[in-house]
Design a protein around this motif. Structure first.
Motif, mmCIF file in Angstrom:
data_model
loop_
_atom_site.group_PDB
_atom_site.id
_atom_site.type_symbol
_atom_site.label_atom_id
_atom_site.label_comp_id
_atom_site.label_asym_id
_atom_site.label_seq_id
_atom_site.Cartn_x
_atom_site.Cartn_y
_atom_site.Cartn_z
ATOM 1 N N MET A 58 10.972 0.779 -4.359
ATOM 2 C CA MET A 58 11.805 1.568 -3.461
ATOM 3 C C MET A 58 11.432 3.045 -3.603
ATOM 4 O O MET A 58 10.796 3.467 -4.560
ATOM 5 C CB MET A 58 13.290 1.363 -3.789
ATOM 6 N N SER A 59 11.855 3.832 -2.626
ATOM 7 C CA SER A 59 11.779 5.283 -2.734
ATOM 8 C C SER A 59 13.170 5.811 -3.046
ATOM 9 O O SER A 59 14.143 5.421 -2.399
ATOM 10 C CB SER A 59 11.259 5.900 -1.438
ATOM 11 N N PRO A 60 13.305 6.689 -4.028
ATOM 12 C CA PRO A 60 14.626 7.208 -4.370
ATOM 13 C C PRO A 60 15.090 8.253 -3.359
ATOM 14 O O PRO A 60 14.336 8.642 -2.450
ATOM 15 C CB PRO A 60 14.399 7.844 -5.749
ATOM 16 N N VAL A 61 16.326 8.690 -3.503
ATOM 17 C CA VAL A 61 16.835 9.821 -2.733
ATOM 18 C C VAL A 61 17.373 10.861 -3.720
ATOM 19 O O VAL A 61 17.785 10.528 -4.832
ATOM 20 C CB VAL A 61 17.953 9.408 -1.744
ATOM 21 N N SER A 77 6.064 2.691 -4.296
ATOM 22 C CA SER A 77 7.141 3.650 -4.108
ATOM 23 C C SER A 77 6.594 4.958 -3.532
ATOM 24 O O SER A 77 5.700 5.576 -4.098
ATOM 25 C CB SER A 77 7.835 3.922 -5.449
ATOM 26 N N PHE A 78 7.140 5.370 -2.391
ATOM 27 C CA PHE A 78 6.736 6.614 -1.744
ATOM 28 C C PHE A 78 7.480 7.772 -2.409
ATOM 29 O O PHE A 78 8.699 7.778 -2.474
ATOM 30 C CB PHE A 78 7.081 6.548 -0.258
ATOM 31 N N THR A 128 0.812 -1.213 0.000
ATOM 32 C CA THR A 128 0.000 0.000 0.000
ATOM 33 C C THR A 128 0.845 1.262 0.000
ATOM 34 O O THR A 128 0.516 2.232 -0.660
ATOM 35 C CB THR A 128 -0.933 0.006 1.228
ATOM 36 N N GLY A 129 1.934 1.281 0.758
ATOM 37 C CA GLY A 129 2.758 2.479 0.823
ATOM 38 C C GLY A 129 2.179 3.504 1.781
ATOM 39 O O GLY A 129 1.500 3.164 2.747
ATOM 40 N N ALA A 130 2.431 4.775 1.502
ATOM 41 C CA ALA A 130 2.003 5.844 2.398
ATOM 42 C C ALA A 130 1.614 7.068 1.589
ATOM 43 O O ALA A 130 2.144 7.307 0.503
ATOM 44 C CB ALA A 130 3.127 6.196 3.375
#
Length: 776
Positions: A302-305, A257-258, A202-204
């Motif tokens: 994934m979430s990137p930076v 992915s957030f 689900t993520g955020a």
């Protein structure tokens, strides 16, 4: 707004420990009473609400699962080098995400119970004691989640107000006050055709610019009918739709992915991975896709930076240019390279790469060092400037979802096998300070707030004390540039589902090139007349249009024009109860490829386009499940309002096939699927195969019409029954029900719909004489 017998509306406000929002007759966002809408419009239509929604520093804590800098890094000092359950507390709730903390309160997603008793929840706990302050429960519905993969997500706290936002596994996007009062709610499945996947990820929600932005895969209506990974933005105060966007191609997998935020040339943008293997850049204020870069053939979760001039992302799918799995890539970020529409970036935008493999674990950025757990259970240190590996340390047999967190010179690293590691990294390697075994698996990242470390496992939530650090204010964003010249209009709500007889107010505002609202720029708006034959025009003053829908169901675009600028809103008007569809009056035309006379399904049905079609069968027109596209062999289409309740769905069903192979079909009634299963020779009731799934034997033959009748009854104490009967259409209706299923947490509302499954796209299944009527 008028109230009909079949569509009851209430302004009930939930108490903190009251029943689920699903028991409400009408949530805030769906009522949209004209007076309330005009009040909210008057407050915000000529102001840039987003200017006051940047982090203000008033709310302190770990407000989203990526922390104050969106990198997994904390600014706190004096954090513990070793932890123990003797210092702190635990709370017995299973979970797979990250808790968030603000102003002495801890918010976490979790789940309890087994089988029919299973409930997902958001719980609010006292930061110091772990005592429950309030909770809100969600009942899963119409999902494919298996192995109890619930609560793979996190709440998010609005840094300006402290309000809490979350998305349940079934796609209920909900906003609460800090005391647990329901503010508004959207059902992403019922309203927008959100798709469900077995992994339950689900993520955020992301809170930015006065909006709650969620990331889902959906198959809706019109241009959004094709399945895609999309972003939907809602006003944090009113719940109104602000924009939606489709930044990439078809999904190859699922993605949760957030998104992470950045400012580029005065433009607020977000970066995220997509289910089609892309990393994308989207304008936060307008929803315009800017660019996309494909780095894999499968979904990126994934979430990137963001580091200097680059976005750094990692994946664990097959690469595009070589037949290996996984890669970490640095992509040059520049919002100006988007131009008009979404620009496809190529190899020239890749600054460096390495061969690390991580399925959904996200990188942590500290200075110019990246800390990343990978699929083999190793922790890596990477140079963010070059992509080179500085060192790695084996911590566990494998890693799936969990990501590290960094604070006070230490890394806090949960692993899939339930081990929790504290390390002090340097360029010479990590110094392992402690390794302990927690109960359950670790799938969420740690959270850090006020000297405490939080880790949620599949068995319980751990709070480790021992530090004296203090959470700082939310990170501040650079001051925005001055508001520029108006270049476009934005209509709010931008995407709305109405029912016949409902009133709705639309408003238009002007945006500059950076997506900022231009005050006073909108006057004398001209609204398109597409709604003229379907609505009573109530009022049109300056930037607002009020209508009351009275005519036939419809789906289309409402256009606002002012000063040479235009803006659009997607409007879907669904039928009220009673509703009857026998398809006899539907005109057919030759299919462009096959030449067979056909007609598409109603445009206002969600998720039906190219999955269903009207055809001739034995001299009558019927609705047929399409078998042209194998990807669509299974489909659920919804065609009512999310708040409909107390209705009976009846339909005629027929399948092609033979003694060994048949297709399946059924209906959706108030968030339950009732289906005739062809190959199983069963009548089945389900909401989720792991929660509610019961069936009885029912032998039915191919090329024979059967009639199905269904209803859902609530007993008034939270329990209820799902009932259905099936008989040959040409025979009398039986007095008794063929199946009756008792449910301890009955769904009290939800749109009606249809469902079909044509295994291997071999044999069609047909529906006819569809009706939705008020329960007797």
């Amino acid at each position: 707004m008028e109230e009909s017998e079949s569509y009851r509306i209430s302004a009930t406000v939930m108490a903190p420990d009251a029943a689920s929002p699903e028991t409400m007759t009408k949530p805030n966002l769906l009522c949209l009473l004209c007076a309330v809408l005009f009040a909210s419009a008057a407050c915000s239509s000529n102001q840039d609400r987003s200017a006051g929604q940047s982090p203000s520093g008033e709310v302190r804590g770990w407000l989203s699962w990526r922390g104050p800098h969106q990198t997994g890094q904390s600014d706190e000092t004096d954090l513990p080098e070793k932890v123990s359950t003797d210092e702190g507390w635990t709370y017995d709730v299973r979970g797979r995400g990250t808790p968030v903390i603000a102003d002495g309160r801890v918010y976490a997603m979790g789940y309890e119970g087994e089988g029919k008793e299973l409930e997902e929840l958001i719980v609010c706990l006292d930061e110091r004691t772990g005592r429950r302050l309030w909770e809100h429960r969600f009942h899963d519905f119409l999902t494919d989640v298996i192995y109890h993969r619930f609560a793979i997500g996190s709440p998010t706290i609005d840094p300006g107000t402290g309000n809490v936002f979350c998305m349940s596994t079934a796609g209920l996007v909900t906003s609460f006050t800090t005391d647990g009062k329901l503010r508004w709610q959207h059902s992403m499945m019922s309203e927008y055709g959100r798709l469900s996947f077995p992994n339950g990820r689900t993520g955020a929600p992301l809170i930015a610019e006065g909006m709650c932005i969620v990331h889902v895969a959906n198959s809706g209506w019109g241009p959004q009918a094709p399945a895609r990974d999309r972003f939907f933005a809602f006003d944090t105060e009113t719940g109104e739709s602000v924009w939606s966007c489709t930044p990439g191609g078809p999904p190859k997998d699922t993605s949760f992915s957030f998104p992470v935020l950045a400012t580029d040339g005065g433009r607020r943008v977000l970066y995220a991975g997509l289910a089609g293997g892309h990393v994308v850049c989207v304008d936060v204020r307008s929803g315009d896709p800017i660019w996309r870069f494909q780095m894999a053939t499968g979904g990126l979760s994934m979430s990137p930076v963001v580091y200097k001039d680059r976005v750094i992302a990692i994946h664990g799918k097959e690469n595009l240019d070589i037949s290996t799995i996984g890669r970490m890539v640095a992509i040059k970020r520049d919002a100006s390279q988007g131009g008009k529409g979404s620009q496809v970036l190529g190899k020239e935008s890749e600054l460096w790469r390495n061969d690390l493999v991580a399925f959904t674990s996200s990188p942590v950025l500290v200075g110019n060092r990246i800390y990343q757990t990978v699929s083999t259970g190793d922790l890596y240190c990477i140079d963010a400037d070059t992509g080179k590996k500085v060192w790695h340390k084996k911590l566990a047999p494998d890693q799936v979802h969990a990501s590290p967190a960094w604070g006070d010179g230490k890394l806090y690293v949960p692993m899939n096998n339930g081990t929790f590691h504290i390390l002090r990294p340097s360029d010479d390697g990590p110094d392992v300070l402690q390794t302990i075994q927690l109960e359950g698996n670790c799938l969420g990242a740690p959270a850090i707030a006020n000297g405490r470390i939080y880790v949620h496992t599949t068995e319980r939530l751990y709070c480790f004390a021992g530090g004296t650090g203090k959470a700082g204010p939310a990170a501040a964003w650079p001051a925005p540039p001055p508001v520029g010249k108006a270049v476009r209009l934005q209509v709010i709500p931008g995407d709305v589902c109405l029912v016949q007889g409902q009133s709705q107010t639309f408003r238009a505002r002007a945006l500059d090139a950076n997506g900022r609202v231009v005050p006073g720029a909108v006057k004398d708006v001209t609204w398109s007349n597409q709604l003229a034959t379907r609505a009573v025009h109530v009022r049109s003053i300056d930037d607002r249009l009020s209508v009351r829908v009275v005519k036939d169901p419809w789906a289309g675009v409402l256009t606002a024009t002012a000063g040479g600028l235009t803006g659009k809103a997607r409007v879907r008007v669904v039928a009220n109860i009673p509703y009857v569809a026998d398809f006899d009056s539907v005109p057919l035309k030759p299919h462009p490829k096959s030449g067979v006379p056909f007609a598409p399904p109603p445009s206002w049905w969600v998720g039906a386009s190219k999955k269903w079609e009207v055809l001739q069968l034995d001299g009558e027109k019927v609705l047929a499940k399409s078998i042209a596209i194998p990807l669509f062999q299974r489909n659920m289409s919804l065609f009512g309002h999310p708040m409909m309740s107390d209705y009976t769905v009846q339909v005629d069903i027929r399948t092609d096939g033979n003694r060994r192979v048949k297709s399946s079909a059924g209906v959706v009634n108030q968030r339950y699927l009732i289906a005739l299963k062809g190959n199983h020779q069963q009548l089945q009731v389900s909401s989720n195969d792991w929660i509610v799934k019961e069936a009885v034997k029912f032998r039915w033959k191919a090329r024979t019409w059967y009639r199905m009748k269904t209803r859902v009854d609530a007993d008034g104490d939270g329990t209820g029954w799902v009932r259905a009967k099936v008989w040959e259409r040409d025979k009398p209706e039986p007095a008794g029900w063929t199946i009756e299923v008792d449910v301890p947490h009955v769904h009290t509302h939800g749109p009606p719909g249809i469902w079909g499954f044509t295994p291997q796209s071999r044999f069609r299944v047909y529906l006819d004489n569809l009706s939705v009527t008020t329960n007797e």
